[in-house]
Design an enzyme around this catalytic site. Structure first.
Site, mmCIF file in Angstrom:
data_model
loop_
_atom_site.group_PDB
_atom_site.id
_atom_site.type_symbol
_atom_site.label_atom_id
_atom_site.label_comp_id
_atom_site.label_asym_id
_atom_site.label_seq_id
_atom_site.Cartn_x
_atom_site.Cartn_y
_atom_site.Cartn_z
ATOM 1 N N ARG A 72 55.536 63.743 36.207
ATOM 2 C CA ARG A 72 55.519 63.274 37.598
ATOM 3 C C ARG A 72 54.758 64.209 38.538
ATOM 4 N NH1 ARG A 72 60.180 61.590 35.409
ATOM 5 N NH2 ARG A 72 61.233 63.491 36.073
ATOM 6 N N GLU A 109 66.638 70.887 32.177
ATOM 7 C CA GLU A 109 68.026 70.582 32.546
ATOM 8 C C GLU A 109 68.649 69.696 31.455
ATOM 9 O OE1 GLU A 109 68.329 68.406 36.223
ATOM 10 O OE2 GLU A 109 70.427 68.961 36.539
#
Ligand code: AMP
Length: 184
Positions: A72, A109
């Protein structure tokens, strides 16, 4: 007076950006609140305002190259690079770049991965800005810092659209400029 007007305009824009970002609980795995930017991409005027806000603190700064982080980061980096008229380099997942690469590992994460960059993309002493959509734990951005150091470039700093402040990713990135527009 002019300054006050600008601040309130920026704050109103930030509120609109904030409202456009959708929180998807338990994606891609349980316990993660995924910050989905796709609704922002449906609003071209708001996307333009977003890029303006991201450009503001770095315009007129001595930046030679922008490194965009897959995937992104690829949405925001070219819009910023063309505004600033500076070149852009891709940091990609393994097996995507066709030329000879350098690489660095990182912990996400939600998983592990490797990022690669063409070994001739950064020249020694290039001043480099790293761009991604979200700063979470900082592992991904740190891996790109390592790529820049391997290439003998200089790190100028980072620009993110979103910062997940609780995860303290900023602390991991050391003494460098870290900009973000929206904080959670
Ligand atoms: P980190 O390495 O933990 O800072 O993670 C940053 C990278 O993972 C960025 O490329 C983001 O696109 C993605 N990411 C991590 N956490 C999230 C999240 N909660 N929502 C959306 N993207 C995320």
């Amino acid at each position: 007076m002019k300054e006050i007007t600008n601040v309130s305009h920026d704050d109103a824009t930030k509120k609109k950006i904030y409202d456009s970002i959708r929180a998807i609980p338990d994606f891609p795995k349980k316990g993660i609140i995924f910050r989905d930017i796709t609704p922002l991409l449906l609003q071209p005027m708001l996307l333009k305002e977003t890029i303006k806000l991201m450009v503001e603190p770095i315009k007129d700064k001595p930046i030679d190259k922008i490194v965009a982080i897959e995937s992104r980061g690829f949405i925001f980096a070219p819009l910023i690079a063309t505004q600033l008229n500076i070149s852009m380099v891709l940091a990609r997942k393994p097996g995507k770049l066709p030329g000879a690469c350098i690489e660095a590992q990182y912990i996400l994460e939600y998983g592990n991965n490797i990022l690669q960059m063409h070994q001739d993309a950064i020249n020694p002493n290039d001043n480099v800005l790293i761009i991604d959509d979200v700063l979470a734990t900082g592992g991904t951005a740190l891996a790109v810092q390592k790529l820049i150091i391997q290439a003998k470039g200089k790190l100028y700093g980072h620009s993110f659209l979103i910062e997940l402040s609780d995860l303290k990713g900023r602390d991991k990135l050391g003494k460098t400029e870290v900009h973000s527009i929206i904080q959670y």
